[in-house]
Design a protein around this motif. Structure first.
Motif, PDB file in Angstrom:
ATOM      1  N   SER A 132      62.849  78.411  49.671  1.00 53.39           N
ATOM      2  CA  SER A 132      62.504  77.963  48.322  1.00 53.39           C
ATOM      3  C   SER A 132      61.438  76.876  48.366  1.00 53.39           C
ATOM      4  CB  SER A 132      63.732  77.428  47.590  1.00 53.39           C
ATOM      5  OG  SER A 132      64.615  78.482  47.313  1.00 53.39           O
ATOM      6  N   CYS A 133      60.600  76.933  49.377  1.00 50.95           N
ATOM      7  CA  CYS A 133      59.505  75.965  49.427  1.00 50.95           C
ATOM      8  C   CYS A 133      58.300  76.630  50.077  1.00 50.95           C
ATOM      9  CB  CYS A 133      59.902  74.700  50.184  1.00 50.95           C
ATOM     10  SG  CYS A 133      60.301  74.925  51.916  1.00 50.95           S
ATOM     11  N   LEU A 134      57.168  76.023  49.858  1.00 50.12           N
ATOM     12  CA  LEU A 134      55.944  76.552  50.450  1.00 50.12           C
ATOM     13  C   LEU A 134      55.976  76.324  51.964  1.00 50.12           C
ATOM     14  CD1 LEU A 134      53.078  77.652  49.450  1.00 50.12           C
ATOM     15  CD2 LEU A 134      52.270  75.335  49.896  1.00 50.12           C
ATOM     16  N   PRO A 135      55.531  77.311  52.760  1.00 50.13           N
ATOM     17  CA  PRO A 135      55.423  77.069  54.201  1.00 50.13           C
ATOM     18  C   PRO A 135      54.233  76.153  54.458  1.00 50.13           C
ATOM     19  CG  PRO A 135      54.664  79.285  53.680  1.00 50.13           C
ATOM     20  CD  PRO A 135      55.122  78.672  52.385  1.00 50.13           C
ATOM     21  N   GLY A 136      54.468  74.890  54.289  1.00 46.97           N
ATOM     22  CA  GLY A 136      53.381  73.903  54.347  1.00 46.97           C
ATOM     23  C   GLY A 136      52.746  73.837  55.727  1.00 46.97           C
ATOM     24  N   ILE A 137      51.463  73.671  55.725  1.00 51.61           N
ATOM     25  CA  ILE A 137      50.744  73.563  56.990  1.00 51.61           C
ATOM     26  C   ILE A 137      50.921  72.156  57.565  1.00 51.61           C
ATOM     27  CG2 ILE A 137      48.378  73.598  57.956  1.00 51.61           C
ATOM     28  CD1 ILE A 137      48.096  76.150  56.010  1.00 51.61           C
ATOM     29  N   THR A 138      51.050  71.182  56.695  1.00 50.18           N
ATOM     30  CA  THR A 138      51.387  69.830  57.166  1.00 50.18           C
ATOM     31  C   THR A 138      52.812  69.834  57.722  1.00 50.18           C
ATOM     32  OG1 THR A 138      50.113  69.112  55.243  1.00 50.18           O
ATOM     33  CG2 THR A 138      51.169  67.392  56.552  1.00 50.18           C
ATOM     34  N   ARG A 139      53.714  70.535  57.033  1.00 51.03           N
ATOM     35  CA  ARG A 139      55.102  70.683  57.494  1.00 51.03           C
ATOM     36  C   ARG A 139      55.126  71.252  58.911  1.00 51.03           C
ATOM     37  NH1 ARG A 139      58.573  75.019  57.699  1.00 51.03           N
ATOM     38  NH2 ARG A 139      60.773  74.700  57.157  1.00 51.03           N
ATOM     39  N   ALA A 140      54.377  72.343  59.127  1.00 59.23           N
ATOM     40  CA  ALA A 140      54.330  72.968  60.457  1.00 59.23           C
ATOM     41  C   ALA A 140      53.750  71.996  61.485  1.00 59.23           C
ATOM     42  CB  ALA A 140      53.504  74.248  60.400  1.00 59.23           C
ATOM     43  N   VAL A 176      53.874  68.709  61.386  1.00 60.51           N
ATOM     44  CA  VAL A 176      54.848  67.642  61.644  1.00 60.51           C
ATOM     45  C   VAL A 176      55.993  68.159  62.530  1.00 60.51           C
ATOM     46  CG1 VAL A 176      56.638  66.259  60.478  1.00 60.51           C
ATOM     47  CG2 VAL A 176      54.260  66.215  59.649  1.00 60.51           C
ATOM     48  N   ILE A 177      56.414  69.394  62.313  1.00 57.86           N
ATOM     49  CA  ILE A 177      57.461  69.979  63.178  1.00 57.86           C
ATOM     50  C   ILE A 177      56.967  70.001  64.627  1.00 57.86           C
ATOM     51  CG2 ILE A 177      58.704  72.131  63.712  1.00 57.86           C
ATOM     52  CD1 ILE A 177      58.962  72.575  60.638  1.00 57.86           C
ATOM     53  N   ARG A 178      55.727  70.421  64.800  1.00 56.80           N
ATOM     54  CA  ARG A 178      55.148  70.452  66.153  1.00 56.80           C
ATOM     55  C   ARG A 178      55.061  69.037  66.755  1.00 56.80           C
ATOM     56  NH1 ARG A 178      50.388  72.425  68.905  1.00 56.80           N
ATOM     57  NH2 ARG A 178      50.492  71.236  70.833  1.00 56.80           N
ATOM     58  N   ILE A 179      54.622  68.075  65.953  1.00 57.85           N
ATOM     59  CA  ILE A 179      54.507  66.686  66.422  1.00 57.85           C
ATOM     60  C   ILE A 179      55.883  66.146  66.844  1.00 57.85           C
ATOM     61  CG2 ILE A 179      54.103  64.310  65.573  1.00 57.85           C
ATOM     62  CD1 ILE A 179      51.654  65.482  64.001  1.00 57.85           C
ATOM     63  N   LEU A 180      56.903  66.449  66.038  1.00 55.95           N
ATOM     64  CA  LEU A 180      58.264  65.984  66.356  1.00 55.95           C
ATOM     65  C   LEU A 180      58.753  66.613  67.652  1.00 55.95           C
ATOM     66  CD1 LEU A 180      59.750  66.158  62.753  1.00 55.95           C
ATOM     67  CD2 LEU A 180      59.580  64.068  64.130  1.00 55.95           C
ATOM     68  N   ARG A 181      58.541  67.926  67.797  1.00 59.45           N
ATOM     69  CA  ARG A 181      58.988  68.613  69.022  1.00 59.45           C
ATOM     70  C   ARG A 181      58.282  68.033  70.236  1.00 59.45           C
ATOM     71  NH1 ARG A 181      59.622  74.308  66.149  1.00 59.45           N
ATOM     72  NH2 ARG A 181      61.747  73.909  65.436  1.00 59.45           N
ATOM     73  N   ASP A 182      56.959  67.815  70.105  1.00 58.38           N
ATOM     74  CA  ASP A 182      56.189  67.266  71.233  1.00 58.38           C
ATOM     75  C   ASP A 182      56.663  65.858  71.599  1.00 58.38           C
ATOM     76  OD1 ASP A 182      54.770  69.603  71.269  1.00 58.38           O
ATOM     77  OD2 ASP A 182      52.908  68.761  70.463  1.00 58.38           O
ATOM     78  N   ALA A 183      57.199  65.141  70.604  1.00 59.03           N
ATOM     79  CA  ALA A 183      57.672  63.774  70.860  1.00 59.03           C
ATOM     80  C   ALA A 183      59.126  63.773  71.330  1.00 59.03           C
ATOM     81  CB  ALA A 183      57.526  62.940  69.589  1.00 59.03           C
ATOM     82  N   GLY A 184      59.705  64.978  71.464  1.00 56.38           N
ATOM     83  CA  GLY A 184      61.088  65.078  71.936  1.00 56.38           C
ATOM     84  C   GLY A 184      62.117  64.662  70.895  1.00 56.38           C
ATOM     85  N   ILE A 185      61.732  64.694  69.621  1.00 53.83           N
ATOM     86  CA  ILE A 185      62.647  64.332  68.535  1.00 53.83           C
ATOM     87  C   ILE A 185      63.255  65.621  67.973  1.00 53.83           C
ATOM     88  CG2 ILE A 185      62.793  63.279  66.223  1.00 53.83           C
ATOM     89  CD1 ILE A 185      60.306  61.532  67.151  1.00 53.83           C
ATOM     90  N   GLY A 186      64.575  65.632  67.792  1.00 57.37           N
ATOM     91  CA  GLY A 186      65.266  66.832  67.295  1.00 57.37           C
ATOM     92  C   GLY A 186      64.872  67.136  65.857  1.00 57.37           C
ATOM     93  N   ILE A 187      64.497  68.401  65.605  1.00 55.60           N
ATOM     94  CA  ILE A 187      64.112  68.807  64.256  1.00 55.60           C
ATOM     95  C   ILE A 187      64.717  70.175  63.971  1.00 55.60           C
ATOM     96  CG2 ILE A 187      61.813  69.263  65.325  1.00 55.60           C
ATOM     97  CD1 ILE A 187      62.332  69.099  61.540  1.00 55.60           C
ATOM     98  N   SER A 188      65.429  70.301  62.864  1.00 56.52           N
ATOM     99  CA  SER A 188      65.953  71.618  62.513  1.00 56.52           C
ATOM    100  C   SER A 188      65.621  71.960  61.070  1.00 56.52           C
ATOM    101  CB  SER A 188      67.463  71.687  62.746  1.00 56.52           C
ATOM    102  OG  SER A 188      68.082  70.648  62.041  1.00 56.52           O
ATOM    103  N   GLU A 189      65.448  73.262  60.838  1.00 54.87           N
ATOM    104  CA  GLU A 189      65.202  73.773  59.496  1.00 54.87           C
ATOM    105  C   GLU A 189      66.566  74.185  58.959  1.00 54.87           C
ATOM    106  OE1 GLU A 189      61.564  76.276  59.133  1.00 54.87           O
ATOM    107  OE2 GLU A 189      61.500  76.011  61.303  1.00 54.87           O
ATOM    108  N   GLN A 190      67.020  73.467  57.955  1.00 56.83           N
ATOM    109  CA  GLN A 190      68.407  73.567  57.541  1.00 56.83           C
ATOM    110  C   GLN A 190      68.543  73.175  56.071  1.00 56.83           C
ATOM    111  OE1 GLN A 190      71.628  70.751  59.002  1.00 56.83           O
ATOM    112  NE2 GLN A 190      70.863  71.638  60.898  1.00 56.83           N
ATOM    113  N   LEU A 191      69.417  73.876  55.355  1.00 59.51           N
ATOM    114  CA  LEU A 191      69.670  73.484  53.965  1.00 59.51           C
ATOM    115  C   LEU A 191      70.545  72.239  53.936  1.00 59.51           C
ATOM    116  CD1 LEU A 191      70.451  76.997  52.426  1.00 59.51           C
ATOM    117  CD2 LEU A 191      68.398  75.611  52.025  1.00 59.51           C
TER     118      LEU A 191
END
Ligand code: PPE
Length: 296
Positions: free
Chosen positions: A205-213, A215-230
């Motif tokens: 129910s949201c736009l697949p944001g390119i900034t979102r993508a 930031v997800i990559r930046i978080l993963r590269d920094a070793g910070i846990g990120i999940s797509e979850q309601l």
């Protein structure tokens, strides 16, 4: 416009432009930044153009140009206007001719405009964080309006939500989906942090944001846990940090939702880290993300 450079005051359309009446057009928003070596670069231009074509595909619109041609038009518009930094808006829409919902014969017209655009959520948003209000307008279900299409008409939902939030003194709206889970802002994706773990709603129910993508990559590269979850809105009330992402909004900290202070009401460490890496990426300072820049 439609393949040629047109001066601002001649970039006009007819009043019977089909898309003006029914809202069926697809568009993009990109930012061009001046990088540290002085050259300007469009942030993730290829991904934005790809999403424009995805949007068109979803709504059964055939764009009469290739992705390469649209990309070149974006570069040309930045260059001829001599803009070191700007916002770029490609749009594909149905022109005049036939009216009515079932019209299929109207030409698809394409334009690219660019203009300087400062901070989207206010000049102090990046430092102070913004105050959100849960909207009484619900984000549309994906079987009503496909969330992967960045189409014009659906923005009525965003505009109404934004009006309501701002009228009541908030900086921006937070929209819930039809099941009451957090979806996104009127023009931004949404993230929360608790105990060092980051969560963002899945793209139902949201736009697949390119900034979102990004930031997800930046978080993963920094070793910070990120999940797509309601998650429901009270998960935001008790989050340690929250932030919004978007081309216009970039990465903006959120300090309150529904008058509940989030964390200590200041941009938290993970938010600040993401903001810092994101800024470095778009200025060409981080070699890991150099491929995100499309130099004009
Ligand atoms: N959700 C919505 C509804 C949305 O409009 C945007 C972009 C995003 C998420 C973030 O997507 P992205 O830009 O790919 O990270 N909103 C655009 C519209 C701004 C406007 O007011 O116009 C934008 O940020 O360009």
């Amino acid at each position: 416009m439609d393949g040629t450079l047109v001066p601002y005051d001649q970039a006009n359309v007819h009043i019977l432009t089909h898309s003006l009446h029914y809202g069926l057009s697809v568009f993009e928003g990109m930012r061009c930044y001046q990088t540290d070596d002085g050259r300007s670069a469009i942030f993730r231009a290829i991904e934005h153009i790809r999403r424009l074509f995805d949007s068109a595909h979803i709504v059964e619109m055939t764009i009469p140009f290739s992705q390469e041609e649209i990309l070149k038009a974006c570069v040309d518009v930045v260059r001829v206007n001599r803009l070191a930094e700007c916002y770029i808006r490609p749009i594909a829409f149905y022109g005049e001719g036939e009216m009515g919902l079932s019209a299929r014969g109207n030409a698809v017209r394409v334009a690219v405009a660019a203009w300087p655009w400062g901070a989207y959520l206010g000049d102090d948003a990046a430092e102070q964080g913004v105050r959100l209000k849960t909207s009484s307008f619900v984000r549309f279900h994906h079987n009503s309006i496909p969330p992967h299409a960045k189409a014009s008409g659906p923005y009525i939902n965003s505009i109404l939500a934004g009006y309501e939030a701002r009228r009541h003194g908030y900086d921006e709206a937070l929209l819930l989906d039809v099941n009451g889970y957090v979806a996104e802002g009127s023009g931004e994706n949404f993230f929360i942090v608790r105990d060092g773990e980051v969560r963002t709603p899945p793209v139902t129910s949201c736009l697949p944001g390119i900034t979102r993508a990004s930031v997800i990559r930046i978080l993963r590269d920094a070793g910070i846990g990120i999940s797509e979850q309601l998650f429901p809105r009270d998960a935001v009330y008790i989050a340690d940090e929250a932030f919004m992402t978007g081309t216009a909004a970039e990465v903006t900290p959120v300090r309150e939702l529904d008058d509940r202070v989030i964390g200590d009401g200041k941009p938290g460490p993970i938010t600040l880290k993401v903001m810092e890496v994101f800024r470095a990426a778009l200025r060409g300072r981080d070699p890991r993300y150099r491929s995100w820049l499309y130099y004009v």
